[in-house]
Motif scaffolding. Structure first.
Motif: not given
Length: 807
Positions: A47-51, A190-204, A222-230
């Motif tokens: 995570c510290d290798s990219e900013s 996700v890890m190909e695309v995300a900058n984990p320490e800056d981006d907010y990731i919302w899993v559904h 990683v800034k990580l949220g999850f929402f359960l729709h069931s």
């Protein structure tokens, strides 16, 4: 019997579980500044290798099973064409983010894409739609989505147990491996695309419940949220799942977990308590679970609808024509509308039975009341769906034959794909809407109905007060937020029929009040409000990432992060020896098992080296040494007999309180099945680990209050006694390794204010202590340093070495 653990299933190389190829790393990691940076292959805990620059746009990464896209293949060029699905919740939620936010979507496509087209399609979706596709091989997708998700998780989460092979599929480990593999592919993307320490990731949703473990393993912060729709089932249902622990641990690797209702959140918290021993508490209105030093927050907020999208559909010319057509066709009739998927949980057959009973009991309603039942295409196939469809048509035909006529059909079943404009037209014309599901995560049909009634194009008088009536099952997620609806038990046919009749004959003034109340809620709690509120809580939940030090521990799906405060550090011998030399009156508290002697050691007697160190510490007149243990006095007296200062003159503690406390504890033991009392030389212990977790915890709290009342005037030996007798303490060391020692740390820090305190836990783990030592070897080494700094002056006073008993 304990089920077989597969916590380390990932160690088996999940990419080979189904002999599927590794996901090609065709996409570069996308930054939020112009241009791209080539893909990085080593993207583990780097995570510290990219900013990114501080001027970067804030980015939200939305991860779900399917991308919010419509897909068609051009008949001439055979090329795939795409467009956003504006009815998709994932597409609509971006309205809750600021205009400066960039939203990136990650998910699968609804069609299979040939491997030769994948790179071109991926680049097109990224450039034009900010979408990143996960190309799952066909066989993997079939076992992941059609197998584990739809035939195992989905029925279980809707309270359907696989009691027999004909109803719900029994657990299949091959399908579980497919679920693991698919979630890993999503994580790679996700890890190909995300900058984990800056981006907010919302899993559904439930398709990706172990994805958080993969992501947290790649980057602790990683800034990580999850929402359960069931729905989330009660612990009695959920714990039948053989991989229950892996899924719970996956969710607990998030910073924030969202649920539609408190019931769903309560069931999740109960599972965490009963299966993992985790407690939760409300912190300033926010529910938080302490998980290895990290606080996992729980969000309770039902999703809303996109008001603008629905209102715009109502104003379309094609909608207006449909409204006019419905008005002419059902002129003079009262309309009830229902919109449901064709599955066993939506309660369509129960609804028809209630409508049949209503017509039977109220002949006057015949020829005046029509039920319009729109059936959405089934989302899965199987025997259950076919049985539900057969039963629906059987009841439908019976009702129409018994109560219909050549110009009157009591039930109109629309079993075909129905466009949004047509549904909106029926909503706007219906006097009542009924949602009769026996179990449903949320169900937004009532919300859509309310908005369509408010903006109904049928009324020419714009100033007229709008009305709507809802009959809603108490087992759907939207029910708690619709306080003006008539709530029903869908299994109670007669009561549902009474509710429908009440909705039809209710006074217009009351209908208007109920409608106005519902519309205020639905319009203010729309999808933008839901998304904005969730993201604000995710930002707040992620703030601690840089306030604590984190370590990743565990393997495979058992991976988790231990989070410790910045002030928590290893106790330096130089630091404590310096304070030790400056002090004049010292108290040293030492736990025995796990602190002075390793838990793994077969021989529990102290080593000659330890005896020498303890004697040296006790010979210093400035020191008073306490050994704290739950072991019996006999064993410790024998083991510590070589300590010159112990001797036979140890002053016994006053234990008359035991005679008062024991009868009280016996009452709670008898009233709490599974609880026991352990009688020790210096105390009584009420154990409730074998009782029901919730009931046992409740009884333990009640017992504590009871004992505090009856023992309020009994003597207690505390540090304050030492402080009151003679010179104040100016140095306190307390070392322990387990949960009971945490109470000792807290007590000492709350009791002594004038001394330098060195509270130290053994092992690097969340603790109330400020310091840690790695193991018992470190503890003995530290005590040796203190002994070397001592000024031993042998004394005949045995009170310098005490053995106390931890209860």
């Amino acid at each position: 019997m304990a089920s077989k653990s597969y916590a380390n299933i990932l160690d088996l190389d999940p990419d080979k579980l189904l002999d599927i190829p590794q996901t090609p790393r065709a996409l570069p990691r996308v930054m939020t500044i112009p241009g791209i940076i080539a893909g990085v292959d080593s993207y583990g805990n780097d995570c510290d290798s990219e900013s990114t620059s501080s001027s970067c746009r804030e980015r939200k990464i939305i991860v779900a099973n399917m991308l919010p896209l419509h897909i068609q293949r051009d008949p001439d060029t055979l090329k795939l064409t795409f467009s956003f699905d504006e009815d998709s919740l994932l597409w609509q939620l971006k309205d809750g983010f600021s205009p400066e936010s960039e939203v990136v979507y990650i998910g699968s496509l609804k069609v299979e894409v040939d491997a030769r087209e994948q790179e071109e399609v991926a680049q097109k979706l990224l450039d034009e739609y900010n979408c990143v596709p996960t190309f799952l091989p066909y066989e993997l997708h079939r076992k992941f989505y059609g197998g584990f998700c739809k035939h195992q998780l989905w029925p279980l989460f809707h309270y359907m147990l696989p009691m027999c092979p004909d109803h719900a599929d029994r657990f299949d480990r091959v399908l579980w491996k497919a679920y693991v593999s698919a979630n890993k592919i999503f994580a790679d993307k996700v890890m190909e695309v995300a900058n984990p320490e800056d981006d907010y990731i919302w899993v559904h949703d439930y398709h990706l419940m172990i994805l958080p473990t993969f992501l947290r393993n790649r980057c602790n912060r990683v800034k990580l949220g999850f929402f359960l729709h069931s729905p989330f089932p009660s612990s009695e249902i959920y714990r039948t799942l053989p991989v229950r622990d892996e899924i719970l641990k996956g969710l607990l690797n998030c910073d924030l977990i969202g649920f539609h209702t408190f019931d769903y959140a309560r069931h999740f918290l109960s599972c965490c308590s009963r299966m993992m021993g985790l407690d939760y508490e409300s912190k300033r209105g926010h529910i938080g679970l302490d998980y290895f030093g990290r606080t996992v927050y729980i969000k309770i907020l039902p999703v809303g609808i996109h008001m603008g999208r629905l209102e715009s559909v109502l104003n379309l010319p094609i909608t207006l024509r449909k409204v006019k057509e419905i008005a002419e066709r059902f002129k003079g009739k009262k309309l009830i509308v229902g919109v449901d998927d064709m599955d066993i949980f939506k309660g369509i057959s129960l609804k028809l039975l209630a409508f049949e009973y209503l017509l039977q009991m109220h002949p006057a309603l015949r020829d005046k009341l029509v039920l319009i039942q729109i059936v959405n295409p089934a989302r899965s196939a199987g025997k259950d769906v076919q049985e539900a469809k057969m039963e629906t048509y059987l009841i439908l035909n019976r009702i129409n034959e018994a109560y219909g006529s050549p110009d009157y059909q009591p039930v109109v079943l629309i079993d075909r794909p129905v466009a949004r404009y047509e549904k909106s037209a029926y909503y706007s014309m219906a006097d009542c809407c009924i949602v009769n599901a026996v179990r449903d995560g949320m169900n937004l049909v009532p919300y859509k109905y309310i908005v369509c009634r408010q903006n109904s194009p049928h009324s020419d008088d714009e100033t007229a007060l709008r009305t709507s009536m809802l009959v809603v099952s108490e087992f759907v997620g939207c029910s708690p937020s619709l306080s003006g609806a008539i709530r029903v038990n869908p299994w109670d046919i007669e009561s549902v029929a009474v509710a429908i009749n009440s909705a039809i004959i209710m006074k217009e003034s009351e209908k208007q009040l109920r409608h106005a109340k519902h519309y205020r809620y639905v319009s203010s709690h729309n999808v933008a409000y839901w998304a904005r509120s969730f993201m604000q809580d995710l930002e707040r939940a992620s703030k601690d990432h840089y306030n604590k030090r984190c370590w990743g521990i565990g393997f495979g799906l058992g991976f988790r992060v231990v989070s410790l405060s910045p002030g928590f550090r290893k106790l330096s011998p130089d630091c404590i020896v310096s304070a030790y030399r400056r002090s004049n009156r010292r108290a040293i508290f030492l736990d025995y098992d796990g602190t002075l002697v390793p838990h793994s050691s077969i021989v529990k007697t102290p080593s000659p080296e330890l005896i020498t160190i303890l004697n040296t510490l006790c010979d210093d007149p400035k020191n008073t040494v306490f050994i704290v243990s739950g072991r019996g006095k006999g064993s410790l007296s024998e083991w510590l007999a070589p300590c010159a200062r112990l001797g036979p003159d140890l002053v016994p503690m006053e234990l008359e309180w035991k005679e008062i406390a024991k009868p009280v504890m016996e009452l709670y033991r008898e009233a709490t099945d599974g609880s026991t009392i352990e009688i020790k030389e210096s105390g009584l212990v009420w154990h409730h680990q074998d009782a029901d977790p919730d009931f046992g915890s409740c009884q333990a709290k009640e017992l504590l209050v009871h004992l505090e009342n009856v023992l309020a005037n009994e003597p207690a030996v505390v540090l304050s006694t030492m402080t009151e007798n003679g010179e104040p303490l100016d140095f306190v060391t307390c070392i322990g390794d387990d949960r009971s020692d945490e109470d000792m740390f807290e007590s000492i820090m709350n009791t002594v204010s004038s001394a330098e305190i060195f509270a130290c836990t053994v092992g690097r783990k969340p603790s109330k202590a400020r310091y840690y030592l790695d193991d018992t070897v470190d503890v003995v080494r530290l005590l040796a340093g203190l002994a070397n700094a001592s000024d031993p002056k042998p004394s005949s006073n045995p009170a310098r070495f005490h053995v106390t008993f931890d209860t």
